[in-house]
Design an enzyme around this catalytic site. Structure first.
Site, short mmCIF file in Angstrom:
data_model
loop_
_atom_site.label_atom_id
_atom_site.label_comp_id
_atom_site.label_asym_id
_atom_site.label_seq_id
_atom_site.Cartn_x
_atom_site.Cartn_y
_atom_site.Cartn_z
N GLY A 46 21.52 13.18 2.27
CA GLY A 46 22.90 13.91 1.66
C GLY A 46 24.06 13.25 1.86
CG ASN A 55 19.94 7.26 0.56
OD1 ASN A 55 19.37 8.08 1.18
ND2 ASN A 55 21.30 7.06 0.68
CG LEU A 116 18.96 16.85 2.35
CD1 LEU A 116 19.35 18.03 2.95
CD2 LEU A 116 20.02 16.69 1.07
CG HIS A 273 21.55 8.33 9.13
ND1 HIS A 273 20.47 9.06 9.94
CD2 HIS A 273 21.74 9.44 8.34
CE1 HIS A 273 20.04 10.13 9.47
NE2 HIS A 273 20.80 10.47 8.37
#
Length: 293
Positions: A46, A55, A116, A273
């Site tokens: 997200g 991504n 997410l 991340h």
């Protein structure tokens, strides 16, 4: 089948399809030789301006040599529909991805889910188990439970600051993106501009608001606690984590690792991340090896 591996661009791989009443946008590419290749579906995280391409666009050429690979804009993101949700986000998105698979004639796929998208992958495995081969979860939401790190984490605080600002700023976006990566050089001016253009689009703001409303709905709070159901996941699971993840910290992996019957946990050093970006070569190698053996 998708575009040829040699000429993969946003435009050449872009597709749309119906998923029930919803239209989903996705990117597709795969090896030469027809539709018999195993399928990998990648679901993004997200955050402001997030999309499947932002991504995983740089990973697509590597995966597409071996797999029919789909990068899907989840509901409320990218160029997919921005519906009002009638259930918790993970369940809504999981049902939409399952419907997309039916529309495209995909009986089963391996899944890669970041943040997410990891939560959505877990919900697909729980609610549509026959559609799932193996799961690779990168700092996943929902199934991650922080045992030692305080909540909200630094990354979630930055996300809230951007999303709740009446007029969010580019500086707030840069601060959020800076928490995503261990290496500050990953957050280039080009990346900030690209994500800023996406995040401030009125449709994107609408999607963000509708997703946030679903997460804030107390009636669906228990449905978001995927860690309570992790013991029911029977598929092979590769939990991947960046050691320096400041969004879903590493201690959040422990309950999932303990409770998922067939789980293992490689950890990437010098990584936040975005393992698929910061440790791209090792991430690609691990994922392809996991899915092919």
């Amino acid at each position: 089948m998708g575009a040829q591996v040699a000429d993969l661009t946003y435009e050449s791989t872009s597709r749309t399809a119906k998923a029930g009443a919803l239209t989903l946008h996705y990117h597709e590419a795969g090896p030469d030789g027809g539709p018999g290749a195993p399928v990998v579906i990648m679901l993004h995280g997200g955050g402001p301006g997030a999309s499947a391409w932002s991504n995983f666009g740089r990973n697509l050429p590597v995966f597409a040599r071996t797999f029919r690979t789909l990068l899907v804009d989840q509901p409320c993101f990218g160029r997919s529909g921005k519906p009002e949700l009638d259930k918790d986000y993970f369940s809504y998105s999981a049902d939409a991805i399952a419907a997309l698979m039916d529309e495209l004639g995909i009986a089963q796929a391996h899944f890669v889910g970041n943040s997410l998208g990891g939560g959505t992958c877990v919900r697909i495995a729980l609610d549509h188990p026959a559609k799932v081969g193996k799961l690779l979860l990168m700092g996943p939401g929902g199934v991650s439970l922080n045992l030692f790190a305080p909540d909200p984490t630094e990354g979630i605080k930055r996300l809230f600051e951007f999303n709740t600002a009446p007029q969010p700023t580019k500086e707030q976006l840069r601060a959020f993106l800076g928490v995503m990566a261990y290496d500050p050089s990953v957050v280039t001016d080009e990346l900030v501009e690209e994500r800023w253009a996406s995040a401030t689009d009125p449709e994107a703001r609408l999607g963000s608001a509708r997703m946030a409303a679903a997460f804030a709905n107390p009636a669906w709070a228990e449905d978001r606690m995927l860690w309570r159901e992790a013991h029911r996941i029977t598929h092979p699971v590769l939990l991947t984590w960046g050691r320096e993840d400041r969004v879903n910290p590493l201690d959040g992996a422990l309950v999932a690792l303990k409770t998922i019957p067939d789980a293992r946990l490689p950890v990437f050093p010098h990584c936040g991340h975005w393992a698929q970006t910061e440790q791209a070569d090792e991430f690609n190698r691990l994922a392809i090896d996991f899915f092919t053996h």
